[in-house]
Design a protein around this motif. Structure first.
Motif, PDB file in Angstrom:
ATOM      1  N   UNK A  24      29.920  92.168  18.853  1.00  0.00           N
ATOM      2  CA  UNK A  24      31.040  92.006  19.775  1.00  0.00           C
ATOM      3  C   UNK A  24      30.699  92.422  21.205  1.00  0.00           C
ATOM      4  N   UNK A  25      29.564  93.085  21.378  1.00  0.00           N
ATOM      5  CA  UNK A  25      29.167  93.507  22.715  1.00  0.00           C
ATOM      6  C   UNK A  25      28.419  92.376  23.429  1.00  0.00           C
ATOM      7  N   UNK A  26      28.606  92.226  24.728  1.00  0.00           N
ATOM      8  CA  UNK A  26      27.874  91.199  25.489  1.00  0.00           C
ATOM      9  C   UNK A  26      26.364  91.459  25.425  1.00  0.00           C
ATOM     10  N   UNK A  27      25.598  90.400  25.517  1.00  0.00           N
ATOM     11  CA  UNK A  27      24.133  90.479  25.566  1.00  0.00           C
ATOM     12  C   UNK A  27      23.532  91.052  24.287  1.00  0.00           C
ATOM     13  N   UNK A  28      24.267  90.989  23.198  1.00  0.00           N
ATOM     14  CA  UNK A  28      23.734  91.429  21.908  1.00  0.00           C
ATOM     15  C   UNK A  28      23.763  90.263  20.926  1.00  0.00           C
ATOM     16  N   UNK A  29      22.608  89.950  20.376  1.00  0.00           N
ATOM     17  CA  UNK A  29      22.517  88.863  19.393  1.00  0.00           C
ATOM     18  C   UNK A  29      22.172  89.470  18.040  1.00  0.00           C
ATOM     19  N   UNK A  30      22.997  89.155  17.066  1.00  0.00           N
ATOM     20  CA  UNK A  30      22.855  89.765  15.742  1.00  0.00           C
ATOM     21  C   UNK A  30      22.528  88.718  14.693  1.00  0.00           C
ATOM     22  N   UNK A  31      21.485  88.993  13.931  1.00  0.00           N
ATOM     23  CA  UNK A  31      21.118  88.155  12.791  1.00  0.00           C
ATOM     24  C   UNK A  31      21.318  88.976  11.520  1.00  0.00           C
ATOM     25  N   UNK A  32      22.074  88.436  10.596  1.00  0.00           N
ATOM     26  CA  UNK A  32      22.370  89.110   9.326  1.00  0.00           C
ATOM     27  C   UNK A  32      21.626  88.400   8.207  1.00  0.00           C
ATOM     28  N   UNK A  33      20.738  89.118   7.531  1.00  0.00           N
ATOM     29  CA  UNK A  33      19.905  88.548   6.471  1.00  0.00           C
ATOM     30  C   UNK A  33      20.396  89.010   5.100  1.00  0.00           C
ATOM     31  N   UNK A  34      20.659  88.069   4.225  1.00  0.00           N
ATOM     32  CA  UNK A  34      21.100  88.359   2.857  1.00  0.00           C
ATOM     33  C   UNK A  34      20.143  87.690   1.882  1.00  0.00           C
ATOM     34  N   UNK A  35      19.632  88.475   0.912  1.00  0.00           N
ATOM     35  CA  UNK A  35      18.652  87.951  -0.032  1.00  0.00           C
ATOM     36  C   UNK A  35      19.261  86.950  -1.011  1.00  0.00           C
ATOM     37  N   UNK A 137       9.845  90.501   3.341  1.00  0.00           N
ATOM     38  CA  UNK A 137       8.625  91.012   2.698  1.00  0.00           C
ATOM     39  C   UNK A 137       8.317  92.423   3.173  1.00  0.00           C
ATOM     40  N   UNK A 138       8.349  92.621   4.479  1.00  0.00           N
ATOM     41  CA  UNK A 138       8.099  93.962   5.025  1.00  0.00           C
ATOM     42  C   UNK A 138       8.547  94.017   6.480  1.00  0.00           C
ATOM     43  N   UNK A 139       8.613  95.232   6.990  1.00  0.00           N
ATOM     44  CA  UNK A 139       8.977  95.468   8.386  1.00  0.00           C
ATOM     45  C   UNK A 139       7.837  96.231   9.054  1.00  0.00           C
ATOM     46  N   UNK A 140       7.461  95.790  10.214  1.00  0.00           N
ATOM     47  CA  UNK A 140       6.448  96.510  10.984  1.00  0.00           C
ATOM     48  C   UNK A 140       7.065  96.994  12.289  1.00  0.00           C
ATOM     49  N   UNK A 141       6.938  98.289  12.547  1.00  0.00           N
ATOM     50  CA  UNK A 141       7.439  98.866  13.799  1.00  0.00           C
ATOM     51  C   UNK A 141       6.306  98.887  14.813  1.00  0.00           C
ATOM     52  N   UNK A 142       6.588  98.368  15.998  1.00  0.00           N
ATOM     53  CA  UNK A 142       5.550  98.289  17.030  1.00  0.00           C
ATOM     54  C   UNK A 142       6.057  98.920  18.316  1.00  0.00           C
ATOM     55  N   UNK A 156       9.245  86.536   3.422  1.00  0.00           N
ATOM     56  CA  UNK A 156       8.329  86.144   2.354  1.00  0.00           C
ATOM     57  C   UNK A 156       7.917  84.688   2.497  1.00  0.00           C
ATOM     58  N   UNK A 157       6.739  84.379   1.973  1.00  0.00           N
ATOM     59  CA  UNK A 157       6.218  83.016   2.050  1.00  0.00           C
ATOM     60  C   UNK A 157       7.206  82.017   1.474  1.00  0.00           C
ATOM     61  N   UNK A 158       7.292  80.873   2.105  1.00  0.00           N
ATOM     62  CA  UNK A 158       8.236  79.849   1.657  1.00  0.00           C
ATOM     63  C   UNK A 158       9.457  79.833   2.531  1.00  0.00           C
ATOM     64  N   UNK A 159       9.701  80.940   3.254  1.00  0.00           N
ATOM     65  CA  UNK A 159      10.837  80.997   4.171  1.00  0.00           C
ATOM     66  C   UNK A 159      10.361  80.514   5.528  1.00  0.00           C
ATOM     67  N   UNK A 160      10.456  79.202   5.729  1.00  0.00           N
ATOM     68  CA  UNK A 160       9.984  78.572   6.968  1.00  0.00           C
ATOM     69  C   UNK A 160       8.547  78.991   7.282  1.00  0.00           C
ATOM     70  N   UNK A 161       7.697  78.870   6.220  1.00  0.00           N
ATOM     71  CA  UNK A 161       6.275  79.160   6.371  1.00  0.00           C
ATOM     72  C   UNK A 161       5.998  80.582   6.875  1.00  0.00           C
ATOM     73  N   UNK A 162       6.743  81.522   6.345  1.00  0.00           N
ATOM     74  CA  UNK A 162       6.498  82.911   6.696  1.00  0.00           C
ATOM     75  C   UNK A 162       6.953  83.279   8.090  1.00  0.00           C
ATOM     76  N   UNK A 163       8.013  82.649   8.540  1.00  0.00           N
ATOM     77  CA  UNK A 163       8.563  82.939   9.878  1.00  0.00           C
ATOM     78  C   UNK A 163       8.870  84.425  10.030  1.00  0.00           C
TER      79      UNK A 163
END
Length: 425
Positions: A24-35, A137-142, A156-163
């Motif tokens: 709901x805040x401006x300039x914030x884009x949220x993606x919600x992932x459900x397995x 599959x995993x999360x990497x913090x950089x 994971x592989x198969x999800x838009x070629x590992x996007x």
């Protein structure tokens, strides 16, 4: 101004609520992932399909008493967002809640789809990008060159070629999912070992099973010892709870048992769910009062069969069962009942003993004790103290409540605070 990219993992109550408020805040884009293919699965089955949204308890100090684990941490959190705020939010979304006699709150439609639709619509309205059937599959913090942390969400592989998805803030709301725990561990967190909470008791007593459907309200249930004393030197700490008790075809259920299973979750896990239980079927009466009622029945109704005349407010079927458990012959008349038999009946009414021989899951509303250690989370923001930019909400935390809407309230509260923390970070 550059937008803040937020990824929320977990499409349950906490995930949706956190995503909605962060978006709901401006300039914030949220993606919600459900397995899964369908989000909000647990919301759909909650309360037998009615959805026990929260509990009618608007005083934080009283509210926290319903959490075997996490109550202390939630005390401040509930001062920011509590059941009254939940009621108001759903009301703004066009959903009115009602309160039942025991304090549980449901939508007036008595249909969990009402809650699901409200959350789905609010997420869409806020601009949340909901993606289902997505496995992380995993999360990497950089760490970026300016010191800012970014997260790379590797699918994971198969999800838009590992996007992969790059984000600035990450909210884990994966419940008791092992994959969520694995992600948290990979980012430096340790867990309190997850074990089941909110379950029924399996009792191997065929005569008890014949009473399936009989309920007593109130009753008191108390753990009195561990059955595998050879493996566990000390017995279980005495724990007792009161409330409605339901006899089932496998043993005992109802709010009293569910509350006891929550408070004793770790003790019961340690003894492999083999323990001894005492049931007080008439807690409103003291032992001497029960004895006097039975002696009065003997004096006033001497010719009646003891099995046909019950002087107490319990069902005749349960009365006959308890007489049998007290080793009193059902065909005897009250006049022939000895004082020793009277005492045996009193003992069974006030402290029937049963051997717990395992657990059963409470319908489909499985709750877990354990999860992210609370000392590693800042409850002012729900941000990790170990990995900046990482936030938590819901059951992934080592927080669990008794039955009655308290676990959903934990989800709403921690998700709302996490969203505020994400926007302030």
């Amino acid at each position: 101004m550059a937008s803040t990219e937020v990824v929320v993992i977990g499409g349950g109550a906490a995930g949706f609520f956190g995503a909605i408020h962060a978006a709901q805040a401006p300039h914030t884009r949220v993606t919600l992932l459900e397995a899964g293919r369908q989000p909000l699965a647990k919301v759909r089955v909650s309360g037998g399909g009615r959805c026990n949204v929260t509990h009618h308890c608007f005083e934080p100090s009283q509210l926290v008493q319903n959490y075997p684990r996490g109550g202390k941490a939630l005390r401040g959190a509930f001062s920011k967002f509590q059941p009254l705020d939940v009621v108001r939010w759903f009301n703004q979304e066009g959903v009115k809640l009602k309160t039942e006699a025991d304090g549980r709150m449901f939508p007036i439609t008595d249909d969990s789809e009402t809650i699901v639709e409200a959350l789905m619509f609010a997420a869409k309205k806020a601009g949340v990008n909901l993606r289902t059937n997505v496995l992380v599959q995993k999360i990497e913090a950089k760490i970026e060159h300016l010191g800012d942390r970014k997260f790379e969400v590797i699918l994971k592989n198969g999800e838009k070629n590992g996007e992969n998805i790059i984000c600035d803030r990450l909210l884990l709301a994966t419940g008791s999912s092992p994959s969520g725990y694995a992600i948290a561990r990979s980012l430096g967190h340790e867990l309190e070992p997850p074990v089941p909470s909110l379950f029924t008791f399996n009792i191997k007593d065929s005569k008890l099973h014949e009473l399936a459907g009989v309920s007593v309200n109130p009753a008191i249930v108390k753990l009195i010892s561990s059955a595998n004393s050879e493996k566990k030197k000390s017995s279980l700490n005495p724990l007792e709870q009161s409330g409605a008790l339901l006899i089932t075809h496998w043993g005992l259920s109802g709010p009293a048992v569910l509350k006891l299973s929550a408070w004793a979750a770790r003790e019961l896990h340690e003894c492999n769910y083999q323990a001894k239980l005492a049931v007080n079927w008439i807690p409103s009466l003291k032992i001497e009062a029960i004895k006097q009622i039975l002696l009065t029945a003997k004096a006033d109704q001497p010719k009646k069969f003891v099995s046909n005349y019950c002087p107490l407010e319990i069902s005749l079927r349960l009365w006959e069962y308890l007489l049998d458990k007290a080793e009193v012959e059902l065909e005897k008349r009250w006049a022939d009942i000895s004082n020793k038999a009277i005492q045996q009946i009193v003992n069974v009414l006030s402290a029937s003993e049963y051997a717990i021989a395992g657990k059963g899951v409470f319908k489909e509303e499985f709750v877990t004790c354990g999860g992210i250690r609370l000392q590693d989370v800042n409850f002012q923001t729900m941000e990790s103290k170990i990995c900046s930019g990482l936030f938590f909400a819901g059951e992934i935390l080592d927080i669990d409540g008794v039955t009655g809407g308290f676990n959903f309230q934990n989800a709403w509260t921690t998700a709302w605070i996490a969203a505020q923390g994400i926007l302030q970070a």
